[in-house]
Design a protein around this motif. Sequence first.
Motif, PDB file in Angstrom:
ATOM      1  N   ALA A  82       0.936  -1.109  -0.088  1.00 42.04           N
ATOM      2  CA  ALA A  82      -0.070  -0.027  -0.090  1.00 42.04           C
ATOM      3  C   ALA A  82       0.787   1.095   0.035  1.00 42.04           C
ATOM      4  O   ALA A  82       1.025   1.880   1.077  1.00 42.04           O
ATOM      5  CB  ALA A  82      -0.921  -0.117   1.281  1.00 42.04           C
ATOM      6  N   GLY A  83       1.117   1.685  -1.170  1.00 44.88           N
ATOM      7  CA  GLY A  83       1.954   2.727  -1.125  1.00 44.88           C
ATOM      8  C   GLY A  83       1.342   4.186  -1.846  1.00 44.88           C
ATOM      9  O   GLY A  83       0.288   3.754  -2.658  1.00 44.88           O
ATOM     10  N   ALA A  84       1.927   5.286  -1.906  1.00 44.10           N
ATOM     11  CA  ALA A  84       1.206   6.363  -2.599  1.00 44.10           C
ATOM     12  C   ALA A  84       0.988   6.243  -4.107  1.00 44.10           C
ATOM     13  O   ALA A  84       0.159   6.742  -4.736  1.00 44.10           O
ATOM     14  CB  ALA A  84       2.020   7.565  -2.164  1.00 44.10           C
ATOM     15  N   TYR A  85       2.082   5.300  -4.762  1.00 44.23           N
ATOM     16  CA  TYR A  85       1.998   5.040  -6.121  1.00 44.23           C
ATOM     17  C   TYR A  85       1.902   3.655  -6.442  1.00 44.23           C
ATOM     18  O   TYR A  85       2.243   3.600  -7.847  1.00 44.23           O
ATOM     19  CB  TYR A  85       2.820   6.026  -6.977  1.00 44.23           C
ATOM     20  N   LEU A  87       0.202  -0.119  -5.527  1.00 46.73           N
ATOM     21  CA  LEU A  87      -1.100  -0.680  -5.002  1.00 46.73           C
ATOM     22  C   LEU A  87      -0.907  -2.311  -5.345  1.00 46.73           C
ATOM     23  O   LEU A  87      -1.192  -2.264  -6.664  1.00 46.73           O
ATOM     24  CB  LEU A  87      -2.380  -0.012  -5.005  1.00 46.73           C
ATOM     25  N   VAL A  88      -0.652  -3.257  -4.429  1.00 45.30           N
ATOM     26  CA  VAL A  88      -0.811  -4.569  -4.568  1.00 45.30           C
ATOM     27  C   VAL A  88      -1.820  -5.248  -4.051  1.00 45.30           C
ATOM     28  O   VAL A  88      -1.810  -5.009  -2.671  1.00 45.30           O
ATOM     29  CB  VAL A  88       0.767  -5.063  -4.652  1.00 45.30           C
ATOM     30  N   PHE A  89      -2.643  -5.952  -4.517  1.00 46.24           N
ATOM     31  CA  PHE A  89      -3.741  -6.618  -3.594  1.00 46.24           C
ATOM     32  C   PHE A  89      -4.219  -7.862  -4.350  1.00 46.24           C
ATOM     33  O   PHE A  89      -3.897  -8.127  -5.634  1.00 46.24           O
ATOM     34  CB  PHE A  89      -4.792  -5.858  -3.613  1.00 46.24           C
ATOM     35  N   GLN A  90      -4.942  -8.717  -3.727  1.00 44.46           N
ATOM     36  CA  GLN A  90      -5.220 -10.008  -4.310  1.00 44.46           C
ATOM     37  C   GLN A  90      -6.897  -9.965  -4.335  1.00 44.46           C
ATOM     38  O   GLN A  90      -7.495  -9.490  -3.322  1.00 44.46           O
ATOM     39  CB  GLN A  90      -5.133 -11.270  -3.078  1.00 44.46           C
ATOM     40  N   PHE A 166      -2.929   7.084  -4.461  1.00 41.90           N
ATOM     41  CA  PHE A 166      -3.402   6.156  -3.631  1.00 41.90           C
ATOM     42  C   PHE A 166      -3.350   6.581  -2.212  1.00 41.90           C
ATOM     43  O   PHE A 166      -2.087   7.026  -1.615  1.00 41.90           O
ATOM     44  CB  PHE A 166      -2.913   4.606  -3.636  1.00 41.90           C
ATOM     45  N   SER A 167      -4.354   6.631  -1.207  1.00 43.49           N
ATOM     46  CA  SER A 167      -4.275   7.149   0.105  1.00 43.49           C
ATOM     47  C   SER A 167      -5.149   5.971   0.800  1.00 43.49           C
ATOM     48  O   SER A 167      -6.103   5.411   0.233  1.00 43.49           O
ATOM     49  CB  SER A 167      -4.610   8.384   0.342  1.00 43.49           C
ATOM     50  N   TYR A 168      -4.883   5.675   2.245  1.00 46.76           N
ATOM     51  CA  TYR A 168      -5.757   4.456   2.641  1.00 46.76           C
ATOM     52  C   TYR A 168      -6.099   5.110   4.205  1.00 46.76           C
ATOM     53  O   TYR A 168      -5.615   6.261   4.688  1.00 46.76           O
ATOM     54  CB  TYR A 168      -4.579   3.379   2.961  1.00 46.76           C
ATOM     55  N   ASP A 169      -7.174   4.367   4.860  1.00 45.85           N
ATOM     56  CA  ASP A 169      -7.694   4.815   6.170  1.00 45.85           C
ATOM     57  C   ASP A 169      -6.796   4.236   7.439  1.00 45.85           C
ATOM     58  O   ASP A 169      -7.272   4.315   8.394  1.00 45.85           O
ATOM     59  CB  ASP A 169      -9.064   4.431   6.282  1.00 45.85           C
TER      60      ASP A 169
END
Length: 289
Positions: A82-85, A87-90, A166-169
Amino acid sequence: MIGARDDRGEITLPGLLVASALSLILMTAVLSSFENAQSQSTQLTARNGNQQTARQASDNLAAALRNLASPTPDQPQAIDRAGAYDLVFQDVDPAGPNNGQNLTNVRRGRWCLAGDGTLYSQRQTWTTAAVPPVPSATACPGTGWSQTSVAVARLTNLAGTPRPLFSYDAGVLTDIAGVHVDMYVDEDPSRAPPEARLVTGVFLRNQNRRPTALFTAAATAQGIVLNASASTDPEGQPLRYTWLDGTTVVDDGITTTYKVTAGTWHTMSVRVQDPAGLISTSAAQAVRG
């Protein structure tokens, strides 16, 4: 035309040259206006097309995030980076099932912004039962991925003062429940109109979140009565309870009576774990037996 004929009504050479020059000037002005209008129209078409591509990319990313893979004990979180530029997810492949042992059709997606403003989408797929590690390359785009494609070009998030894509909570991968996507799009930053901004917020409905560990303690003649029924799991899953005196495990279960020597002090806490393996430990309480 005035001045184009002599006293006998015949066209003179100077008059003809003047008329030709005026006609050429007029034609040049008309052609220039036409070319400018055509250039502006072409630029506007390209700008609108790039914005539409960005909207589609944002929609595709949001759909994938809403389809996050369900957690497992081996992989309790669906977000791997979860980076600012970056994003890796499943998520789950909607086109499955595959022909291997990956029975849940889980795949891994990466969205990353390169230095030239190109947003790349990468995919990692597998047929094994075990989830493979995330490709280690951090370059964008990176190696080790099954598929790589351009999602949208000419994002200006990195132009001038960098603005996060990207930003996250939350700052912990397993605690992230929301992703904010902020795209700045400009077909040609050197010319008007200014960049456009596209914003999307996604709630990760399938993301497994960490449980909350709470308990009460009361000294009785039989020992310290411990009760962790106030502990909760955001997804409502059953929890496993482990009781600790300092760092020593003394019992398990949602409630227990810890037999101790009367008058002695004990630092009690409870550790709770959900079915996917996420663990939380309560604040410690000093309890006198």
